[in-house]
Write a protein that holds these residues in place. Structure first.
Motif, PDB file in Angstrom:
ATOM      1  N   UNK A  37       0.776  -1.161   0.053  1.00 31.39           N
ATOM      2  CA  UNK A  37      -0.166  -0.056  -0.019  1.00 31.39           C
ATOM      3  C   UNK A  37       0.955   1.310   0.098  1.00 31.39           C
ATOM      4  N   UNK A  38       0.361   2.252  -0.581  1.00 33.90           N
ATOM      5  CA  UNK A  38       0.825   3.701  -0.357  1.00 33.90           C
ATOM      6  C   UNK A  38       0.256   4.575   0.468  1.00 33.90           C
ATOM      7  N   UNK A  39       0.998   5.295   1.339  1.00 29.05           N
ATOM      8  CA  UNK A  39       0.359   6.125   2.071  1.00 29.05           C
ATOM      9  C   UNK A  39      -0.321   7.290   1.284  1.00 29.05           C
ATOM     10  N   UNK A  40      -0.143   7.846   0.256  1.00 32.37           N
ATOM     11  CA  UNK A  40      -0.584   8.781  -0.500  1.00 32.37           C
ATOM     12  C   UNK A  40      -1.888   8.367  -1.336  1.00 32.37           C
ATOM     13  N   UNK A  41      -2.092   7.113  -1.177  1.00 28.44           N
ATOM     14  CA  UNK A  41      -3.327   6.794  -1.859  1.00 28.44           C
ATOM     15  C   UNK A  41      -4.371   6.116  -1.103  1.00 28.44           C
ATOM     16  N   UNK A  42      -5.686   6.225  -1.724  1.00 29.27           N
ATOM     17  CA  UNK A  42      -6.699   5.440  -0.769  1.00 29.27           C
ATOM     18  C   UNK A  42      -6.767   4.178  -0.888  1.00 29.27           C
ATOM     19  N   UNK A  43      -7.259   3.561   0.380  1.00 27.66           N
ATOM     20  CA  UNK A  43      -7.010   2.045   0.749  1.00 27.66           C
ATOM     21  C   UNK A  43      -8.576   1.555   0.698  1.00 27.66           C
ATOM     22  N   UNK A  44      -8.303   0.268   0.040  1.00 26.83           N
ATOM     23  CA  UNK A  44     -10.029  -0.361  -0.137  1.00 26.83           C
ATOM     24  C   UNK A  44      -9.533  -1.819   0.599  1.00 26.83           C
ATOM     25  N   UNK A  45      -9.418  -1.811   1.911  1.00 24.11           N
ATOM     26  CA  UNK A  45      -8.984  -3.152   2.647  1.00 24.11           C
ATOM     27  C   UNK A  45     -10.212  -3.993   2.776  1.00 24.11           C
ATOM     28  N   UNK A  46      -9.891  -5.267   2.647  1.00 23.86           N
ATOM     29  CA  UNK A  46     -10.896  -6.489   2.357  1.00 23.86           C
ATOM     30  C   UNK A  46     -10.405  -7.522   3.207  1.00 23.86           C
ATOM     31  N   UNK A  47     -11.650  -8.184   4.059  1.00 21.88           N
ATOM     32  CA  UNK A  47     -11.426  -9.085   5.094  1.00 21.88           C
ATOM     33  C   UNK A  47     -10.398 -10.386   4.346  1.00 21.88           C
ATOM     34  N   UNK A  48      -9.778 -10.676   5.363  1.00 21.64           N
ATOM     35  CA  UNK A  48      -9.176 -11.949   4.734  1.00 21.64           C
ATOM     36  C   UNK A  48      -7.760 -11.501   3.982  1.00 21.64           C
ATOM     37  N   UNK A  49      -7.500 -10.371   3.733  1.00 21.36           N
ATOM     38  CA  UNK A  49      -6.652  -9.566   2.709  1.00 21.36           C
ATOM     39  C   UNK A  49      -5.323  -9.490   3.600  1.00 21.36           C
ATOM     40  N   UNK A  50      -4.174  -9.432   3.016  1.00 17.74           N
ATOM     41  CA  UNK A  50      -2.786  -9.160   3.976  1.00 17.74           C
ATOM     42  C   UNK A  50      -2.208  -7.881   3.070  1.00 17.74           C
ATOM     43  N   UNK A  51      -1.376  -6.940   3.935  1.00 26.03           N
ATOM     44  CA  UNK A  51      -1.036  -5.640   3.315  1.00 26.03           C
ATOM     45  C   UNK A  51       0.217  -5.440   4.260  1.00 26.03           C
ATOM     46  N   UNK A  52       0.973  -4.354   3.511  1.00 27.51           N
ATOM     47  CA  UNK A  52       2.019  -3.663   4.268  1.00 27.51           C
ATOM     48  C   UNK A  52       2.150  -2.353   3.644  1.00 27.51           C
ATOM     49  N   UNK A  53       3.006  -1.501   4.402  1.00 29.28           N
ATOM     50  CA  UNK A  53       3.123   0.005   3.956  1.00 29.28           C
ATOM     51  C   UNK A  53       4.437   0.416   4.474  1.00 29.28           C
ATOM     52  N   UNK A  54       5.248   0.929   3.868  1.00 28.13           N
ATOM     53  CA  UNK A  54       6.645   1.492   4.491  1.00 28.13           C
ATOM     54  C   UNK A  54       6.719   3.033   4.644  1.00 28.13           C
ATOM     55  N   UNK A  55       7.708   3.464   5.281  1.00 28.12           N
ATOM     56  CA  UNK A  55       7.810   4.985   5.420  1.00 28.12           C
ATOM     57  C   UNK A  55       9.234   5.184   5.752  1.00 28.12           C
ATOM     58  N   UNK A  56       9.715   6.214   4.674  1.00 25.26           N
ATOM     59  CA  UNK A  56      11.255   6.419   4.623  1.00 25.26           C
ATOM     60  C   UNK A  56      11.967   5.236   4.326  1.00 25.26           C
ATOM     61  N   UNK A  57      11.530   4.157   3.734  1.00 26.26           N
ATOM     62  CA  UNK A  57      12.289   2.751   3.751  1.00 26.26           C
ATOM     63  C   UNK A  57      12.830   2.400   4.744  1.00 26.26           C
ATOM     64  N   UNK A  58      12.710   2.871   5.762  1.00 25.66           N
ATOM     65  CA  UNK A  58      13.218   2.365   7.209  1.00 25.66           C
ATOM     66  C   UNK A  58      12.400   1.946   8.170  1.00 25.66           C
ATOM     67  N   UNK A  59      11.050   2.000   7.916  1.00 21.98           N
ATOM     68  CA  UNK A  59       9.996   1.631   8.921  1.00 21.98           C
ATOM     69  C   UNK A  59       8.891   0.897   7.978  1.00 21.98           C
ATOM     70  N   UNK A  60       8.341  -0.018   8.740  1.00 26.13           N
ATOM     71  CA  UNK A  60       7.474  -0.895   7.918  1.00 26.13           C
ATOM     72  C   UNK A  60       6.328  -1.268   8.991  1.00 26.13           C
ATOM     73  N   UNK A  61       5.116  -1.355   8.326  1.00 29.55           N
ATOM     74  CA  UNK A  61       3.815  -2.080   9.032  1.00 29.55           C
ATOM     75  C   UNK A  61       3.400  -3.007   7.884  1.00 29.55           C
TER      76      UNK A  61
END
Length: 426
Positions: A37-61
């Motif tokens: 995912x990108x922080x700059x974009x809208x998210x359409x999250x779905x049940x059962x799906x798996x996602x990740x997002x990074x910031x500064x290339x040094x932090x991760x969720x």
């Protein structure tokens, strides 16, 4: 060495900086079916799906949207940090003395300085350049070979070295990279541009960089029975590795989150640190309605996973006698009445029951009453989110040294407990 520990040491050895730790984690997540995912974009999250997002290339969720309603279960969060104490290259680093070209460094975090002498050092990090078309590019680099060292002063020139030697990082910690006049290299930036050109990168100008020195010695097992793991950056890449592995192995019934923050070693006060808003922004998108978000937070639990101090056989007096964790005796619950650790008895008792179910032994750590402990992202995250948090980690020796030591059994025991935690719901 078990396959799990082989993977662990490979991950740490290939992650000399937070940028590499996140990039390697992203590779695993994508292989496991997680969607970027990108922080700059809208998210359409779905049940059962798996996602990740990074910031500064040094932090991760990374997170999974569980099958059970988040209002019924809350979320389970594992937190760790991607940074480790090290020596960072200064922006204008060139120092020429006595015919040697050295590099000025900043001390990042609470570095144990003495072990950095006489090591085979390499350089890794991120470099920002203008290419030949005058377009800005960012490159992740890792030289993977020794290019520098910080020589000790001979005992003959300081007979008191073994009795009382202090270390001045400004004067005495400058790595030696080359002898001046060799190959026509006049500056660190020139050398860096030449290195990138050798890697096939068209560089018109090196604009900036975030580079660190590291020891090229790979992680290894040691001990007569291979009972120990020795490696750089066990604090806290061991926890990052185990947290990601546990998330991938979880059953997706509950909404689970792994947050790996940068800058813990220097107080977490940055956009990539735990005092920033990366985690709260993800929670906002998972539960957009404010009252529902508050209800979810009140049911949620977090483990702040960061290494603990094992009782040192040569310095046992530095520990409280009743709270001296031993290597290979299981993960450690970390307590501090002054709230440098977030643990409290209610969540500790819940985790103890989970550990029993997973057949994982637990230990406890409290510092001596006449000393103060360090801290973690736990209290910071608990304060920002209101989520009950417990500090936990594997016991180690030599924390913040250039090479640390852990028990070979403890990473897998931690993995079993964290997986049980992510699968837990009432």
């Amino acid at each position: 060495m078990t396959h799990f520990n082989t993977q662990l040491l490979d991950y740490i050895s290939s992650s000399p900086t937070p940028f590499h730790a996140v990039a390697n984690g992203v590779d695993w997540l994508e292989d496991a079916g997680f969607q970027r995912l990108q922080e700059s974009e809208a998210w359409a999250l779905e049940v059962g799906k798996k996602y990740f997002v990074t910031r500064r290339d040094s932090s991760l969720i990374a997170f999974t949207v569980g099958a059970r309603p988040v209002l019924d279960t809350g979320v389970r969060i594992l937190g760790a940090h991607t940074d480790s104490p090290c020596l960072k290259v200064k922006p204008q680093p060139d120092v020429k003395k006595q015919g040697y070209h050295q590099v000025g460094v900043e001390v990042y975090g609470g570095v144990l300085l003495a072990p950095w002498f006489d090591r085979d050092l390499s350089i890794a990090g991120r470099v920002s350049v203008l290419n030949e078309q005058q377009v800005l590019e960012h490159h992740l680099i890792d030289l993977k070979r020794p290019v520098a060292t910080i020589p000790s002063l001979a005992i003959h020139l300081d007979r008191t070295a073994n009795n009382d030697r202090s270390i001045n990082p400004q004067e005495q910690m400058l790595p030696v990279l080359w002898q001046t006049g060799l190959d026509g290299i006049d500056s660190f930036r020139d050398w860096l541009a030449g290195y990138l050109a050798g890697q096939g990168k068209a560089v018109a100008e090196v604009l900036d960089f975030d580079l660190s020195f590291y020891d090229v010695q790979s992680g290894a097992t040691l001990g007569v029975c291979d009972e120990f793991l020795a490696c750089a950056r066990l604090d806290n890449l061991l926890s990052c590795f185990v947290a990601l592995q546990s998330l991938v192995a979880s059953d997706n019934e509950v909404t689970n989150i792994v947050v790996l923050n940068d800058h813990e070693e220097v107080g977490s006060a940055s956009t990539a640190g735990a005092a920033g808003n990366l985690l709260t922004r993800v929670l906002d998108r998972l539960v957009p309605e404010l009252q529902a978000r508050h209800r979810v937070e009140s049911q949620s639990l977090m483990l702040s996973v960061d290494n603990a101090h094992g009782i040192h056989p040569n310095f046992a007096a530095r520990h409280d006698a009743n709270h001296g964790p031993k290597l290979n005796d299981g993960p450690v619950l970390k307590f501090d009445a002054n709230q440098s650790y977030a643990s409290q008895s209610v969540i500790a008792s819940q985790v103890k029951l989970m550990a029993r179910k997973a057949n994982v032994p637990l230990q406890s750590y409290v510092t001596r009453a006449d000393m103060r402990c360090g801290s973690t992202i736990g209290p910071i995250t608990a304060t920002k989110t209101g989520i009950e948090t417990l500090d936990i980690g594997v016991p180690t020796f030599g924390m913040h040294s250039i090479r640390e030591l852990a028990g070979a059994k403890d990473p897998e025991l931690l993995y079993k407990l964290l997986t049980e935690f992510l699968n837990y719901y009432e």
